[in-house]
Structures are given as C-alpha cells and as structure tokens.
Design an enzyme around this catalytic site. Structure first.
Site, mmCIF file in Angstrom:
data_model
loop_
_atom_site.group_PDB
_atom_site.id
_atom_site.type_symbol
_atom_site.label_atom_id
_atom_site.label_comp_id
_atom_site.label_asym_id
_atom_site.label_seq_id
_atom_site.Cartn_x
_atom_site.Cartn_y
_atom_site.Cartn_z
ATOM 1 N N CYS A 408 33.117 66.358 -86.734
ATOM 2 C CA CYS A 408 33.413 66.306 -88.173
ATOM 3 C C CYS A 408 34.807 65.750 -88.459
ATOM 4 O O CYS A 408 34.978 64.858 -89.291
ATOM 5 C CB CYS A 408 33.227 67.684 -88.796
ATOM 6 N N HIS A 457 34.811 73.252 -90.521
ATOM 7 C CA HIS A 457 34.086 72.000 -90.765
ATOM 8 C C HIS A 457 34.772 71.221 -91.879
ATOM 9 O O HIS A 457 35.458 71.790 -92.731
ATOM 10 C CB HIS A 457 32.638 72.317 -91.157
ATOM 11 N N GLU A 469 28.887 63.706 -93.679
ATOM 12 C CA GLU A 469 29.369 64.614 -92.652
ATOM 13 C C GLU A 469 28.766 64.295 -91.298
ATOM 14 O O GLU A 469 27.734 63.632 -91.189
ATOM 15 C CB GLU A 469 29.023 66.063 -93.022
#
Length: 497
Positions: A408, A457, A469
């Site tokens: 990420c 994240h 993402e």
C-alpha cells in the site's frame, strides 16, 4: 329421521364439491412443480443466508488482512527508523570530525599566538625603552621614545588578548568535540538498536505470516465457495422468475415477488461499504477523469525503467540493507522526475529536484491528475509486501519476495514520486507528510489512512466514494469503494489546488 337424511345428503354433497378443488390443486402442482418437499433454492431466505455467508467471509478476510497489514507496516516503519538512525549517526560523525578539526585549528592558533608573544617579550627585554631616555638629545626624542613604548605596550596587550582568545576557543571547541563524540556514540547505539528492532520485527512478521498463511488461504477458499454458491442461486432465481410468464392463462398462479437481493452490484471486496455514496458524506463528487487543461497528457510517460529490486535472500540484516540501498536510488529517481515534471509545466526545477508538494496552486490540479494517472497505470499489478519504489513495482521482502508488485505505501511512494514528492515507505510516515484534512472534507488526490496512527493501510481517494489501493496479500492494485471502518479521522493532502 328426516334430520339424519338431510345431514347425510349434506356430507355427500360436500365431498363431491371438494373433488374439483383437490384436482385443481394437483393440477397446479403438476404444472408448476411446487411439491411441498422441494425447497426453492432461490427463496428469499436462502439468498439472504448466502449473502450473509459471503459478507461473513469478507469480514473475516478483512480482519485477518488488517492484522497482517499492521505487522507488515510495522516492519516498514522499523526499516524507516533504521534509515533515520543511520542518517543521524552519519550527521553526528560529521559533526565530531568537524569538532576535531576545530580543536586542531585552535591548538595551531594558540601555538602561533604564543610564539608571537614570546618574540615580543624577548624583544622588549633585550631592547627595553629605559636607555632611550638617557641617550635622548632633545625633548622630541623623549616624546618619540614614550610613544614607541606605549605602542609596544598596546601591541603586547593585543598579542596577549589574542592568545587568551585562542585558548578560550580551544576550550570551547574541545567541549563541543566531546559533546559531538557523545552524540555520535549515542547515534551509533541508536542505529544498532533500531536495526535490532527491525530484524526482530521482520522475524516476527515472518512467523506471524507463516502461521496465518493457512488461515488466509482457508478463508479465501471459503469466501470463493460462498460467492460461487450465491452466483449460482442468483442465476437459478433469474431463470425461475421467467417461468411463470410462460404458464397457461387458464391456470394462473399468484405472481411470486422477486427474491430480495440486498446488493445487486458485483460482489463486495472485503470490508467494502455496500453504499459508498452514502458513506462518502460530503466528500467531493469530482469526475474521475483528468481536469480539462491544455496539457497533452499523452507525452508524460508515467513509468520509468525498473530499478533493482529491494529483495535479497538471506538473513534479515541483508534484506534491511538492500531495502535501504534501494531507497537511496529511489530518492534520486524521485528528484529526477521532479525536475522533469516542473519543466513540463514550464517551471524552473528546484535545486534538489524534490518538490515535496511545493507546486504552485495553479498547477496543483495537473499535478494531482498526473499522480493519479501513474497509479491507475498500475491497476492489476499484484500486491507484494515491501514492493514498489519511485520507478515502479519491484520484488518485495519475505512473503512478497517472489512477487513483483506494490504494497500500500509503496504504491503511494511511486505515485507521488512522479511530481518530485519523496515519501518514506511507511504509511505512518506518509500520514505526517502533508496537511491534515478532516475526512469529511477530503477530495480527489488526498491519501486515506487506516489503523491506529495510520499504521495499517493507505489508499488514494479518487472522488465519488472510490479509492485506489494495493489492499492485501493475494490481491492486486485496484479501485475500491471507500471503507469507513478503521479510517483515521483525517486524510493527508500533499498537493494544494
């Protein structure tokens, strides 16, 4: 007697009247196949159960994925800390070396001042002014002698003052050198400690992932099976709903209500909100395409040749050193791309090439669109823990070692490098890299974070309740509905427009 006959006639008449009703029911059963023992697989209860089953599997995958992401980002943080500690140690060492040179310079100055003072003292002793008064032939000689004596005294005082200043400077520089030495020693210890912490975090992550790998695969299979079953039942439901329309008009049956399907959209991703527009609140509704401008986006290539991978097989220290080495190369690539981006806009490049968000507002939207374009060009690239740098996807570390891709924070690092913004490969650090904006006011180009202190994240907000993402191991770079569960109260804005 009459009452008994009447009752018997009534019972016979009732049975005869019931025959057509029974026959009609049997006929309807034969025509529509609705036997009481055959349960309709497309019944609302069955569909609801299957939808709940898929949602439950999604939730379990999301929770396990979050735990793994937290562990992985902890390792990324530890490696970033190692880099910071090593930088501090190197700076302290340079300061120590400068202090040592300063002490040497001070000692040389003292030695020179002492020699001048000694020479002056010897000359004064050998050629003192006392005899000048005795040999003077007129008052003018006496005045000159007196002036010379005063000049010698002033010169003596000046030489003495310089010597004292040199000694004071020596003491100060020696003190500074001692402090620098202590600072350098502490920085070296901190660097060693941070490396130990990174090694421990990496080993712990390896153990955790190995322990969770089986569970992750089991949940993924469970979710896939539940989704396949749900898709099959929906297909049967669609076929079954078309059958009554073909039934004979002579024997109409009550139209069955369509089976309620809670979400007719494609199967949700783990943890996705079923209604992203409702969840978006006051988020912007900007179109997902680039803003209208005179720029020719086609001439801006969003990719560069891949630089060497961060992965090195072997012990954790080798992995950490390789990651830090690639970070240095990635920083140089970022600087080069920053200059190129500003030149494309007709702006002179910054001396270092790093814009770090210092892009004029008038060009802010173009910069945001270029960042997003770079990210969208990577859709479908696999998730790889530790993967991704300024030049593109790369092999990751440990579980990501065999996969060229992004995690990420690596995806965000790659996206923003295109406009010269250098980011650490850690979501928590990226969270603090720009201006904090309440999540209710986020707009296209802002970074969305999850977990305590953004430690879990990070994703890129695209507008219209969507985000880009690299979500978790086994997945790939994709566009997903914004998830509000676990989201930090603020997003981070690096580019203003």
């Amino acid at each position: 007697m009459r009452r008994t006959v009447r009752a018997l006639a009534t019972r016979v008449h009732g049975r005869v009247c019931a025959v057509p009703l029974v026959v009609g029911m049997l006929l309807a059963t034969a025509l529509y196949g609705g036997g009481p023992a055959a349960a309709d697989p497309a019944a609302p209860d069955n569909l609801a159960t299957l939808v709940a089953k898929v949602a439950s599997a999604d939730q379990k995958l999301q929770e396990l994925g979050a735990a793994i992401q937290t562990q992985q980002e902890t390792v990324n943080k530890a490696i970033v800390d190692v880099q910071a500690a090593r930088d501090a140690a190197a700076a302290a060492q340079r300061e120590l070396e400068a202090g040592q040179r300063g002490v040497a310079d001070a000692n040389a100055a003292i030695e020179a001042a002492q020699k001048r003072f000694d020479s002056f003292a010897a000359a004064t002793y050998m050629n003192g002014p006392s005899r000048s008064y005795l040999t003077a032939t007129d008052p003018a000689d006496i005045v000159n002698t007196t002036a010379t004596g005063q000049a010698l005294i002033a010169s003596s005082q000046q030489v003495m003052a310089k010597l004292q200043r040199a000694r004071t400077e020596q003491v100060n520089r020696e003190s500074a050198a001692r402090l620098a030495k202590e600072k350098a020693d502490q920085a070296a210890r901190d660097a060693e400690s941070s490396q130990d912490n990174a090694v421990a975090a990496l080993k712990q992550a390896q153990q955790t992932f190995n322990a969770q790998q089986g569970e992750l695969e089991r949940l993924a299979a469970e979710r896939a099976a539940a989704q396949a079953e749900l898709d099959s039942v929906r297909k049967v439901s669609a076929t079954g709903n078309a059958a009554p329309a073909a039934a004979p008009a002579a024997a109409p049956a009550p139209a069955a209500a369509p089976a309620p399907v809670p979400n007719s959209a494609p199967a949700p991703v783990p943890g996705a909100q079923p209604n992203p527009q409702a969840a978006a609140g006051n988020w912007d509704r900007a179109p997902s395409g680039p803003a209208s401008s005179g720029q020719n986006w086609a001439v801006w290539d969003p990719t560069l040749p891949a630089i060497p991978s961060a992965f090195v097989s072997g012990d954790p220290i080798a992995i950490i050193n390789a990651v830090l080495g690639i970070a240095s190369t990635s920083a140089q690539v970022t600087a080069d791309m920053g200059r190129s981006f500003l030149q494309k806009l007709g702006i002179l490049p910054t001396p270092t090439g790093f814009t770090n968000g210092a892009i004029p507002r008038v060009y802010g939207r173009e910069a945001v669109e270029y960042v997003i374009r770079r990210g969208m060009s990577q859709i479908g690239v696999p998730y790889s823990w530790g993967g991704g740098n300024a030049a593109g996807p790369s092999r990751g570390i440990d579980s990501g070692a065999g996969t060229v891709g992004f995690d990420c924070s690596g995806l965000m690092l790659y996206m923003f490098a295109g406009v010269g913004i250098k980011l650490d490969h850690y979501s928590g650090s990226q969270y603090n890299a720009g201006r904090k904006i309440p999540s209710s006011q986020m707009r296209r180009g802002d970074m969305i974070f999850y977990g305590p202190n953004a430690s879990q994240h990070v994703a890129m907000y695209l507008g219209n309740g969507q985000m880009l993402e690299a979500p978790y191991t086994g997945s790939h770079v994709k566009v997903s509905p914004v998830r509000t569960s676990g989201m930090t109260p603020y997003v981070t804005r690096l580019i203003e427009y």
